[in-house]
Each structure stands twice: as C-alpha cells, then as structure tokens.
Design an enzyme around this catalytic site. Sequence first.
Site, short mmCIF file in Angstrom:
data_model
loop_
_atom_site.label_atom_id
_atom_site.label_comp_id
_atom_site.label_asym_id
_atom_site.label_seq_id
_atom_site.Cartn_x
_atom_site.Cartn_y
_atom_site.Cartn_z
NE ARG A 1 -1.65 -1.51 3.82
CZ ARG A 1 -0.94 -2.43 4.49
NH1 ARG A 1 0.20 -2.10 5.09
NH2 ARG A 1 -1.34 -3.69 4.57
CD GLU B 1 27.20 1.89 7.60
OE1 GLU B 1 28.26 1.76 6.99
OE2 GLU B 1 27.12 1.68 8.84
CB VAL C 1 24.64 -2.41 12.69
CG1 VAL C 1 25.16 -2.29 14.13
CG2 VAL C 1 24.60 -3.87 12.26
CE LYS D 1 16.70 -4.53 12.70
NZ LYS D 1 16.35 -3.15 12.92
CE LYS E 1 19.71 -2.88 15.23
NZ LYS E 1 18.97 -1.97 16.11
N GLY F 1 14.80 5.25 13.48
CA GLY F 1 13.99 6.36 12.95
C GLY F 1 14.11 6.43 11.44
CG ASP G 1 16.81 -4.82 16.72
OD1 ASP G 1 16.48 -4.98 15.54
OD2 ASP G 1 17.49 -3.85 17.11
CB ILE H 1 26.13 5.04 13.92
CG1 ILE H 1 25.38 5.85 14.98
CG2 ILE H 1 27.61 5.00 14.21
CD1 ILE H 1 25.54 5.26 16.39
N1 HSE Z 1 14.03 -1.20 16.25
C1 HSE Z 1 15.37 -0.85 15.97
C2 HSE Z 1 15.91 -0.06 17.15
C3 HSE Z 1 15.42 -0.04 14.71
O1 HSE Z 1 15.11 0.44 17.95
O2 HSE Z 1 17.12 0.06 17.28
C4 HSE Z 1 16.80 0.22 14.20
O3 HSE Z 1 17.45 -0.97 13.89
#
Ligand code: HSE
Length: 438
Positions: free
Chosen positions: A48, A129, A132, A105, A205, A302, A201, A136
């Site tokens: 969508r 890039e 992670v 990731k 990373k 973000g 998460d 940065i």
């Molecule tokens: N959900 C992840 C975080 C997004 O808050 O770091 C960025 O990888």
Amino acid sequence: MTADGLRIGICGLGTVGSGVVNIFNSHGGLIRQRCGVDLRLTHIGARRDNPDCDLASYRVSRDIFEVVRDPDVDIVVELIGGTTVARQLVMEALEQGKHVVTANKALLAEHGNELAAMAEQRGRALRFEAAVAGGIPVIKTLRESLAANVVSGVVGIINGTGNFILTEMASAGRSFEDVLAEAQALGYAEADPTFDVDGTDAAHKLVILSSLAFGVPLDKDGPFTEGIDRVAPEDLEFARELGYRIKHLGIARRQQAGLDLRVHPALVPEHRQLSQVDGVLNAVMIEADAVGELMLTGPGAGSLPTASAVCGDLVDLGRTLAGITGDPVPILGIPTADLTAQPLLSPDAVTCPWYLRLVASDRPGVMAEITRLLGDSGISIESLIQRPPQGDASHVSVVMLTDRVSGGQIGSAVAEIEMLSALKGGVTTLRVENFEEA
Ligand code: HSE
C-alpha cells in the site's frame, strides 16, 4: 548499469522505505552530483502507499517481486523486514543480476553467510550499513576505515527503542508501556517490538558487528541474549544511587579462550561516556590495536537516520559501479571463504561485578544468612543498600554490588539464596560493565 545510469527499486515502504523516498525526493540532484552517475529511484514495490511520502514520480507495484524482475532496476533495496520472504527476494534479486542494499539485520544474522556467498559468486554487491545502529556509519568504519587494525572489542548501545525506553523510565519516571507506545509511534520500534524488548534485535546487530570485527561467520545463535524486560523501575533508581546508569549493551570481545558475545542490560558507571548516551541515540565503542579506542554515536533508529544509511550505501555503490563491473569491497570485509569460526565463551565463565536486588523479611539473621551464602560461594560484597519498601514494613529491599565473579558463581549462589524462606520473590541479577580487564 546502463548508459542511462543506475536505477533503484525499493521493496517495502514502511518507516525506512518512506525515509529513502523522501531523501531522494528532496536531495535527488545532490545525490546524483555526489555519485557521479545518474543514480535514480524508479520503481517502488509496496502493498500500500505510505501517506508520509510522495510517489508521483515513480512506478509503483503492489507485488514486490515485480521490482526484482524489472529489467530497468539495477539495485534492489530490501526494506520489507522479516526473514522468509526477504530471503527469497534478495536471492531472486541476485539471481536476476541485481545489486542489493538492505537494512534487515534479522535476515543477515540468519541467512547472511548464504546471501553474502551468493552475491560474491555472482559479482554483485550486498550492502547493509542501515542494518546496525541506524544512522551511525559503523559497518563502513569496521570494514573499511579500520581494515588495517586487529579489533579486540566492540561494545555499544545498539537498540534505539531499548535505550529510549530505559532513558525515559529513568529520567521522567514514565511507565514501560507508555514509552514503548511512543517509540512505536515515532517509528523506532520493530513492527513487532518483542525483538527490541527481549534483546533479539541487538543480538542480530552484534552478530553482524562481530563478523566484521573478528572475521567470523554470521551466527545468529552466537550471543548470550537478555533484554530490557529484566529491568524494573526500582533498578534504575538503585543504579543511580550507586553511581551508575542502566544501559542495554551489546558486547563482543576477543578473549584468549574465544569470543565473548553478549547482549544484556548492564550497570555502566555514570562517568563513562556510554552512560550519557540517552534516548534513541546509539553508540559503538571500538577497541583496535592501531587506532586505539574510538566511539561513534548518533541516532540508532527512525525514518531519516536509517534512510540516510541506506542512501549512503546507494551513493557508494553508484560511485563504485560507475567505474568498474562488480563490487571490489568484500561484503564481510574479507572473502567469505576465509571467514573462520572461533570458540565462544560461555556466559557462565565470563567474570564481572554483579548487581543483586532482593526483597526479604525484616527479621534478625536474614542478612547474615544471605551474606554467608554469598561468602561460601567466594563472592564478596562491595556495596550494600537496605531500604524498607513503602507500605510494607515487614520486608526490606536489599541491593548489593559484588566483586568480579563469574556468571556460574553468581548463578549457583542466587539459586541458594532463592531457597531461603525469608525471601519474597526472586533475586534480580544484572551485570556491571566497568570496562576493566577481566
Ligand atoms: N528497532 C530498531 C531499534 C530499529 O530500535 O534500534 C533500528 O534498527
């Protein structure tokens, strides 16, 4: 790449995808100028539209695989998340001869070895890039800028949502649920925030960082993993009273006996730079033999910060492909055939000081019993706070900081303490990271 330049197709139009479109809409000319070739967005695949970005200039398909099969797309940007369809998508893109940029990731931690090898065999790029630490540039730093170093450790705050939640709970006294809802509204959290909260998460990373830092294959099961769900509001208060902040850390260290890979909340001394990294900011400290210690910090999640990293990869790739065929930069820093697994340390064997919090009956002899059990396990107490909890005069909250002991020692001592009838509930255990040599 054709004489017309390089054409980009995006799959997925969520937080990051819309950020990439917005950057191309506002900075398309600048990007082409910096890239040296006509690098442009042409085709977007998304179930969508996203009201946060204007798609008027692009072909839009509801089937993301149309982007992958589009002969007019040279680079596929995978931003759908997940690991099943995303894996198929990246594999098909590589089979079609496309280069791939991804922010995924989980996909890399789980299937990165296979995908990197496939890209390598086909002479295609796989850039990540944005996977992670959001905006940065830590992948490029490890893979390229520090290519002449032996890296001994990478320690960082690598989940923006988790850091935002801990910061807001500690500084504004807000509830976990309230801050998590805000992190979701701001586009920091994953679609399913479980991975932000339980440490998965950050572990994904860390897997990527440790592959680049130590030349090991990606292994999603490598890191010992705990999340911010172990931290209660009173832990944040006690930590502050003791001169610490609680941060969710990713730690990858090369030790003599193997690699120490962990993600977990930890008490960080308040005078350390890392303890001042607040909100959605991430930070990554790298210890390497030639450069020494460096720390990168910036927005870890973000829309635009993460899209900035995606677009950086695209420009980099455009520059590379403008001059030659194929990507001369090894995807994981060295050829994948040279990646060599190393033994992993058990968290039970790794030593550090510990924070223990418990609630026990307020009667004579209880503290003596607890300290005796710790003493019998060879654990000495460095600091102790005892406080009656509000509204229940019969129990006291007790917090202790221990000297440096192994996870195994703490585990067995805590198991014995938890058997005391004087104890109310379990013992909260958190590691203290004071950056001293073990
Ligand atoms: N959900 C992840 C975080 C997004 O808050 O770091 C960025 O990888």
